[in-house]
Design a protein around this motif. Sequence first.
Motif, PDB file in Angstrom:
ATOM      1  N   GLU A 279      -2.696  -2.278  -1.422  1.00 52.75           N
ATOM      2  CA  GLU A 279      -2.529  -1.176  -0.458  1.00 52.75           C
ATOM      3  C   GLU A 279      -1.203  -0.445  -0.665  1.00 52.75           C
ATOM      4  OE1 GLU A 279      -2.891  -2.756   3.493  1.00 52.75           O
ATOM      5  OE2 GLU A 279      -4.925  -3.511   3.127  1.00 52.75           O
ATOM      6  N   ILE A 280      -0.152  -1.208  -0.870  1.00 50.03           N
ATOM      7  CA  ILE A 280       1.180  -0.615  -1.010  1.00 50.03           C
ATOM      8  C   ILE A 280       1.295   0.175  -2.304  1.00 50.03           C
ATOM      9  CG2 ILE A 280       3.632  -1.175  -1.312  1.00 50.03           C
ATOM     10  CD1 ILE A 280       3.057  -3.555   0.694  1.00 50.03           C
ATOM     11  N   TYR A 281       0.838  -0.405  -3.417  1.00 53.18           N
ATOM     12  CA  TYR A 281       0.868   0.327  -4.688  1.00 53.18           C
ATOM     13  C   TYR A 281      -0.007   1.578  -4.611  1.00 53.18           C
ATOM     14  CZ  TYR A 281       3.436  -2.818  -7.851  1.00 53.18           C
ATOM     15  OH  TYR A 281       4.398  -3.535  -8.489  1.00 53.18           O
ATOM     16  N   ALA A 282      -1.211   1.435  -4.059  1.00 52.72           N
ATOM     17  CA  ALA A 282      -2.146   2.565  -3.993  1.00 52.72           C
ATOM     18  C   ALA A 282      -1.595   3.702  -3.144  1.00 52.72           C
ATOM     19  CB  ALA A 282      -3.496   2.103  -3.445  1.00 52.72           C
ATOM     20  N   ALA A 283      -0.777   3.372  -2.166  1.00 59.29           N
ATOM     21  CA  ALA A 283      -0.189   4.408  -1.318  1.00 59.29           C
ATOM     22  C   ALA A 283       0.978   5.123  -1.992  1.00 59.29           C
ATOM     23  CB  ALA A 283       0.284   3.792   0.003  1.00 59.29           C
ATOM     24  N   ARG A 284       1.547   4.504  -2.999  1.00 62.57           N
ATOM     25  CA  ARG A 284       2.748   5.065  -3.629  1.00 62.57           C
ATOM     26  C   ARG A 284       2.521   5.683  -5.004  1.00 62.57           C
ATOM     27  NH1 ARG A 284       4.252   1.629  -0.099  1.00 62.57           N
ATOM     28  NH2 ARG A 284       6.300   1.622   0.857  1.00 62.57           N
ATOM     29  N   PHE A 285       1.428   5.320  -5.634  1.00 56.95           N
ATOM     30  CA  PHE A 285       1.176   5.773  -6.995  1.00 56.95           C
ATOM     31  C   PHE A 285      -0.204   6.407  -7.103  1.00 56.95           C
ATOM     32  CE2 PHE A 285       4.175   2.262  -7.410  1.00 56.95           C
ATOM     33  CZ  PHE A 285       5.118   2.773  -8.278  1.00 56.95           C
ATOM     34  N   SER A 286      -0.313   7.393  -7.967  1.00 55.53           N
ATOM     35  CA  SER A 286      -1.617   7.972  -8.271  1.00 55.53           C
ATOM     36  C   SER A 286      -2.348   7.030  -9.214  1.00 55.53           C
ATOM     37  CB  SER A 286      -1.439   9.344  -8.928  1.00 55.53           C
ATOM     38  OG  SER A 286      -0.882   9.179 -10.225  1.00 55.53           O
ATOM     39  N   THR A 287      -3.645   7.267  -9.387  1.00 53.24           N
ATOM     40  CA  THR A 287      -4.417   6.449 -10.323  1.00 53.24           C
ATOM     41  C   THR A 287      -3.833   6.551 -11.726  1.00 53.24           C
ATOM     42  OG1 THR A 287      -6.406   6.716  -8.982  1.00 53.24           O
ATOM     43  CG2 THR A 287      -6.728   6.036 -11.272  1.00 53.24           C
ATOM     44  N   GLU A 288      -3.425   7.746 -12.131  1.00 49.86           N
ATOM     45  CA  GLU A 288      -2.835   7.933 -13.461  1.00 49.86           C
ATOM     46  C   GLU A 288      -1.538   7.122 -13.593  1.00 49.86           C
ATOM     47  OE1 GLU A 288      -2.309   8.638 -17.257  1.00 49.86           O
ATOM     48  OE2 GLU A 288      -4.135   9.135 -16.164  1.00 49.86           O
ATOM     49  N   GLU A 289      -0.718   7.125 -12.569  1.00 47.82           N
ATOM     50  CA  GLU A 289       0.528   6.337 -12.607  1.00 47.82           C
ATOM     51  C   GLU A 289       0.228   4.848 -12.676  1.00 47.82           C
ATOM     52  OE1 GLU A 289       3.576   9.271 -10.179  1.00 47.82           O
ATOM     53  OE2 GLU A 289       2.156   8.032  -9.030  1.00 47.82           O
ATOM     54  N   ILE A 290      -0.778   4.398 -11.940  1.00 51.08           N
ATOM     55  CA  ILE A 290      -1.174   2.982 -11.990  1.00 51.08           C
ATOM     56  C   ILE A 290      -1.617   2.625 -13.409  1.00 51.08           C
ATOM     57  CG2 ILE A 290      -2.891   1.280 -11.211  1.00 51.08           C
ATOM     58  CD1 ILE A 290      -0.772   1.800  -9.089  1.00 51.08           C
ATOM     59  N   LYS A 291      -2.363   3.507 -14.039  1.00 51.96           N
ATOM     60  CA  LYS A 291      -2.800   3.264 -15.416  1.00 51.96           C
ATOM     61  C   LYS A 291      -1.606   3.176 -16.362  1.00 51.96           C
ATOM     62  CE  LYS A 291      -7.401   5.257 -14.929  1.00 51.96           C
ATOM     63  NZ  LYS A 291      -8.304   6.378 -15.272  1.00 51.96           N
ATOM     64  N   GLN A 292      -0.580   3.987 -16.117  1.00 49.26           N
ATOM     65  CA  GLN A 292       0.632   3.919 -16.930  1.00 49.26           C
ATOM     66  C   GLN A 292       1.362   2.595 -16.708  1.00 49.26           C
ATOM     67  OE1 GLN A 292       3.059   7.455 -16.395  1.00 49.26           O
ATOM     68  NE2 GLN A 292       1.272   8.780 -16.572  1.00 49.26           N
ATOM     69  N   LEU A 293       1.388   2.130 -15.471  1.00 53.76           N
ATOM     70  CA  LEU A 293       2.003   0.826 -15.180  1.00 53.76           C
ATOM     71  C   LEU A 293       1.228  -0.290 -15.882  1.00 53.76           C
ATOM     72  CD1 LEU A 293       2.867   1.258 -11.399  1.00 53.76           C
ATOM     73  CD2 LEU A 293       4.502   0.915 -13.268  1.00 53.76           C
ATOM     74  N   ILE A 294      -0.085  -0.211 -15.841  1.00 55.45           N
ATOM     75  CA  ILE A 294      -0.906  -1.213 -16.532  1.00 55.45           C
ATOM     76  C   ILE A 294      -0.583  -1.211 -18.022  1.00 55.45           C
ATOM     77  CG2 ILE A 294      -3.275  -1.770 -17.247  1.00 55.45           C
ATOM     78  CD1 ILE A 294      -4.168  -0.904 -14.397  1.00 55.45           C
ATOM     79  N   ALA A 295      -0.483  -0.013 -18.610  1.00 48.08           N
ATOM     80  CA  ALA A 295      -0.142   0.077 -20.036  1.00 48.08           C
ATOM     81  C   ALA A 295       1.214  -0.577 -20.301  1.00 48.08           C
ATOM     82  CB  ALA A 295      -0.136   1.541 -20.486  1.00 48.08           C
ATOM     83  N   PHE A 296       2.181  -0.343 -19.421  1.00 45.97           N
ATOM     84  CA  PHE A 296       3.494  -0.965 -19.596  1.00 45.97           C
ATOM     85  C   PHE A 296       3.387  -2.487 -19.512  1.00 45.97           C
ATOM     86  CE2 PHE A 296       7.099  -2.974 -17.388  1.00 45.97           C
ATOM     87  CZ  PHE A 296       8.025  -2.923 -18.418  1.00 45.97           C
ATOM     88  N   TYR A 297       2.682  -2.997 -18.509  1.00 45.06           N
ATOM     89  CA  TYR A 297       2.601  -4.445 -18.332  1.00 45.06           C
ATOM     90  C   TYR A 297       1.776  -5.130 -19.416  1.00 45.06           C
ATOM     91  CZ  TYR A 297       5.253  -4.411 -14.042  1.00 45.06           C
ATOM     92  OH  TYR A 297       6.276  -4.279 -13.121  1.00 45.06           O
ATOM     93  N   LYS A 298       1.097  -4.360 -20.248  1.00 50.49           N
ATOM     94  CA  LYS A 298       0.397  -4.932 -21.407  1.00 50.49           C
ATOM     95  C   LYS A 298       1.316  -5.061 -22.616  1.00 50.49           C
ATOM     96  CE  LYS A 298      -4.334  -3.699 -20.225  1.00 50.49           C
ATOM     97  NZ  LYS A 298      -5.532  -2.919 -20.607  1.00 50.49           N
ATOM     98  N   THR A 299       2.494  -4.405 -22.567  1.00 50.12           N
ATOM     99  CA  THR A 299       3.452  -4.506 -23.673  1.00 50.12           C
ATOM    100  C   THR A 299       4.183  -5.842 -23.588  1.00 50.12           C
ATOM    101  OG1 THR A 299       5.337  -3.558 -22.483  1.00 50.12           O
ATOM    102  CG2 THR A 299       3.824  -1.994 -23.581  1.00 50.12           C
ATOM    103  N   PRO A 300       4.819  -6.271 -24.669  1.00 51.33           N
ATOM    104  CA  PRO A 300       5.593  -7.523 -24.631  1.00 51.33           C
ATOM    105  C   PRO A 300       6.681  -7.517 -23.536  1.00 51.33           C
ATOM    106  CG  PRO A 300       5.237  -6.876 -26.899  1.00 51.33           C
ATOM    107  CD  PRO A 300       4.738  -5.735 -26.049  1.00 51.33           C
ATOM    108  N   VAL A 301       7.402  -6.415 -23.420  1.00 50.71           N
ATOM    109  CA  VAL A 301       8.450  -6.343 -22.393  1.00 50.71           C
ATOM    110  C   VAL A 301       7.826  -6.364 -20.997  1.00 50.71           C
ATOM    111  CG1 VAL A 301      10.273  -4.886 -21.414  1.00 50.71           C
ATOM    112  CG2 VAL A 301      10.109  -5.170 -23.876  1.00 50.71           C
ATOM    113  N   GLY A 302       6.724  -5.667 -20.817  1.00 51.12           N
ATOM    114  CA  GLY A 302       6.035  -5.663 -19.527  1.00 51.12           C
ATOM    115  C   GLY A 302       5.540  -7.046 -19.140  1.00 51.12           C
ATOM    116  N   LYS A 303       4.972  -7.760 -20.114  1.00 53.89           N
ATOM    117  CA  LYS A 303       4.505  -9.130 -19.853  1.00 53.89           C
ATOM    118  C   LYS A 303       5.675 -10.029 -19.473  1.00 53.89           C
ATOM    119  CE  LYS A 303       0.469  -8.878 -22.850  1.00 53.89           C
ATOM    120  NZ  LYS A 303      -0.151  -9.312 -24.103  1.00 53.89           N
TER     121      LYS A 303
END
Length: 160
Positions: A100-124
């Motif tokens: 709920e908190i993330y969805a209220a603060r980020f657009s779907t596109e921004e969430i997808k960018q965060l997911i892409a980051f967390y898939k990187t070695p540094v993000g993990k």
Amino acid sequence: MRKQSSSFRFVFVLGLALLGLFGSTAPAAAEADVKVTKDLVQMVTPLETYQAMISQMTKQMLASMQQAGGKAPPPDAETKMGKAVMEALPYDDLSNWTVEIYAARFSTEEIKQLIAFYKTPVGKKAAKMIPEISGEVGKKLGPIMMQRMPAAMKKVGLIP
């Protein structure tokens, strides 16, 4: 009065720990797709990370309670406190609130960018280190707040 004071301290320390772990909950304008956001939350806070956060919180709470003048906890206190915290703050509740908190603060596109980051070695690495980092912050914050709050509360008129 002593028991009431210890209870207040416990609730206060728990609140600080949660605030430190999960940040502010002020609303924002963006709204992301809930399914995409749930994917992000499960990536950043899998069950193992939740369990590590509970372990950190449990240790902090027990240390703060003991530092606040309590007697040494029994040998099984950490296990029991961990179970109590998980009972009071189930993983599913935490996950849903975080979505709920993330969805209220980020657009779907921004969430997808965060997911892409967390898939990187540094993000993990960042995702895995969140409980440890939060725990270290909590270790510093808890005792300082316990020390400073009485004077601050007195200054603003909350206590005589």
